[in-house]
Write a protein that holds these residues in place. Structure first.
Motif, mmCIF file in Angstrom:
data_model
loop_
_atom_site.group_PDB
_atom_site.id
_atom_site.type_symbol
_atom_site.label_atom_id
_atom_site.label_comp_id
_atom_site.label_asym_id
_atom_site.label_seq_id
_atom_site.Cartn_x
_atom_site.Cartn_y
_atom_site.Cartn_z
ATOM 1 N N ALA A 180 0.835 -1.206 0.000
ATOM 2 C CA ALA A 180 0.000 0.000 0.000
ATOM 3 C C ALA A 180 0.865 1.250 0.000
ATOM 4 C CB ALA A 180 -0.931 -0.007 1.210
ATOM 5 N N GLN A 181 1.939 1.228 0.759
ATOM 6 C CA GLN A 181 2.852 2.375 0.795
ATOM 7 C C GLN A 181 3.514 2.580 -0.569
ATOM 8 O OE1 GLN A 181 5.423 1.197 3.982
ATOM 9 N NE2 GLN A 181 4.080 2.005 5.571
ATOM 10 N N ALA A 182 3.898 1.493 -1.208
ATOM 11 C CA ALA A 182 4.573 1.581 -2.506
ATOM 12 C C ALA A 182 3.649 2.132 -3.593
ATOM 13 C CB ALA A 182 5.101 0.210 -2.924
ATOM 14 N N LEU A 183 2.352 1.930 -3.420
ATOM 15 C CA LEU A 183 1.386 2.362 -4.431
ATOM 16 C C LEU A 183 0.726 3.701 -4.104
ATOM 17 C CD1 LEU A 183 -0.317 -1.042 -5.228
ATOM 18 C CD2 LEU A 183 1.497 0.115 -6.500
ATOM 19 N N THR A 214 -3.949 3.690 -10.807
ATOM 20 C CA THR A 214 -4.129 2.554 -11.709
ATOM 21 C C THR A 214 -3.140 1.455 -11.331
ATOM 22 O OG1 THR A 214 -2.550 3.421 -13.319
ATOM 23 C CG2 THR A 214 -4.875 3.991 -13.656
ATOM 24 N N LEU A 215 -3.515 0.233 -11.665
ATOM 25 C CA LEU A 215 -2.647 -0.909 -11.417
ATOM 26 C C LEU A 215 -2.120 -1.449 -12.745
ATOM 27 C CD1 LEU A 215 -4.442 -2.825 -8.521
ATOM 28 C CD2 LEU A 215 -2.252 -1.634 -8.444
ATOM 29 N N SER A 255 4.343 -4.483 -10.438
ATOM 30 C CA SER A 255 5.719 -4.856 -10.130
ATOM 31 C C SER A 255 6.148 -4.255 -8.799
ATOM 32 C CB SER A 255 6.655 -4.403 -11.253
ATOM 33 O OG SER A 255 7.993 -4.723 -10.937
ATOM 34 N N LEU A 256 5.841 -2.985 -8.594
ATOM 35 C CA LEU A 256 6.163 -2.333 -7.318
ATOM 36 C C LEU A 256 5.451 -3.015 -6.154
ATOM 37 C CD1 LEU A 256 6.001 1.439 -8.339
ATOM 38 C CD2 LEU A 256 8.057 0.090 -7.837
ATOM 39 N N ALA A 298 7.349 -4.834 -3.123
ATOM 40 C CA ALA A 298 7.117 -4.341 -1.768
ATOM 41 C C ALA A 298 6.673 -5.462 -0.836
ATOM 42 C CB ALA A 298 6.084 -3.214 -1.796
ATOM 43 N N VAL A 299 5.813 -6.343 -1.318
ATOM 44 C CA VAL A 299 5.385 -7.482 -0.505
ATOM 45 C C VAL A 299 6.600 -8.335 -0.157
ATOM 46 C CG1 VAL A 299 4.074 -9.638 -0.509
ATOM 47 C CG2 VAL A 299 3.002 -7.542 -1.328
#
Length: 124
Positions: free
Chosen positions: A5-8, A13-14, A20-21, A25-26
């Motif tokens: 969530a932080q990375a996005l 949009t996905l 990839s981000l 991140a996960v």
């Protein structure tokens, strides 16, 4: 998922770059929290190869379908590879050598998550 969530943050949009981000991140979040690495017979043996495949697919400007095909294949191969490992982390570490020959449950569940993501976002 908190790290994803932080990375996005700020994206609406996905696309495959965002996906990839998210995957990277996960993988990073799980690695930090569990102090694990590839080869420990954990879900990281799925998330790390999936993150690598995602980054490579973005760099190669692959289509959404090809992106998810690569990510899913890397995840499945990573999970399968845990069969030849002895668990050293998590609950499975208690069974030690008896874990050899069995897929790590965390790796199996990570593949299910990635397959669901692929199925949902492939049409993106």
């Amino acid at each position: 998922f908190r790290r994803a969530a932080q990375a996005l943050e700020g994206r609406d949009t996905l696309d495959i770059e965002a996906c990839s981000l998210l995957i990277q991140a996960v993988a990073a979040g799980i690695g930090e929290r569990g102090k694990g690495q590839r080869g420990d017979k954990t879900m990281l043996d799925v998330w790390l190869p999936a993150a690598d495949a995602a980054a490579q697919a973005v760099a190669a400007a692959k289509s959404t379908a090809a992106f998810w095909a690569d990510v899913t294949a890397a995840a499945e191969n990573g999970a399968s590879a845990t069969r030849s490992m002895v668990a050293t982390k998590g609950r499975a570490a208690r069974v030690g050598e008896r874990s050899l020959g069995h897929m790590d449950p965390g790796a199996a569940s990570a593949v299910l998550i990635i397959r669901a993501m692929a199925q949902t976002l492939r049409e993106g």
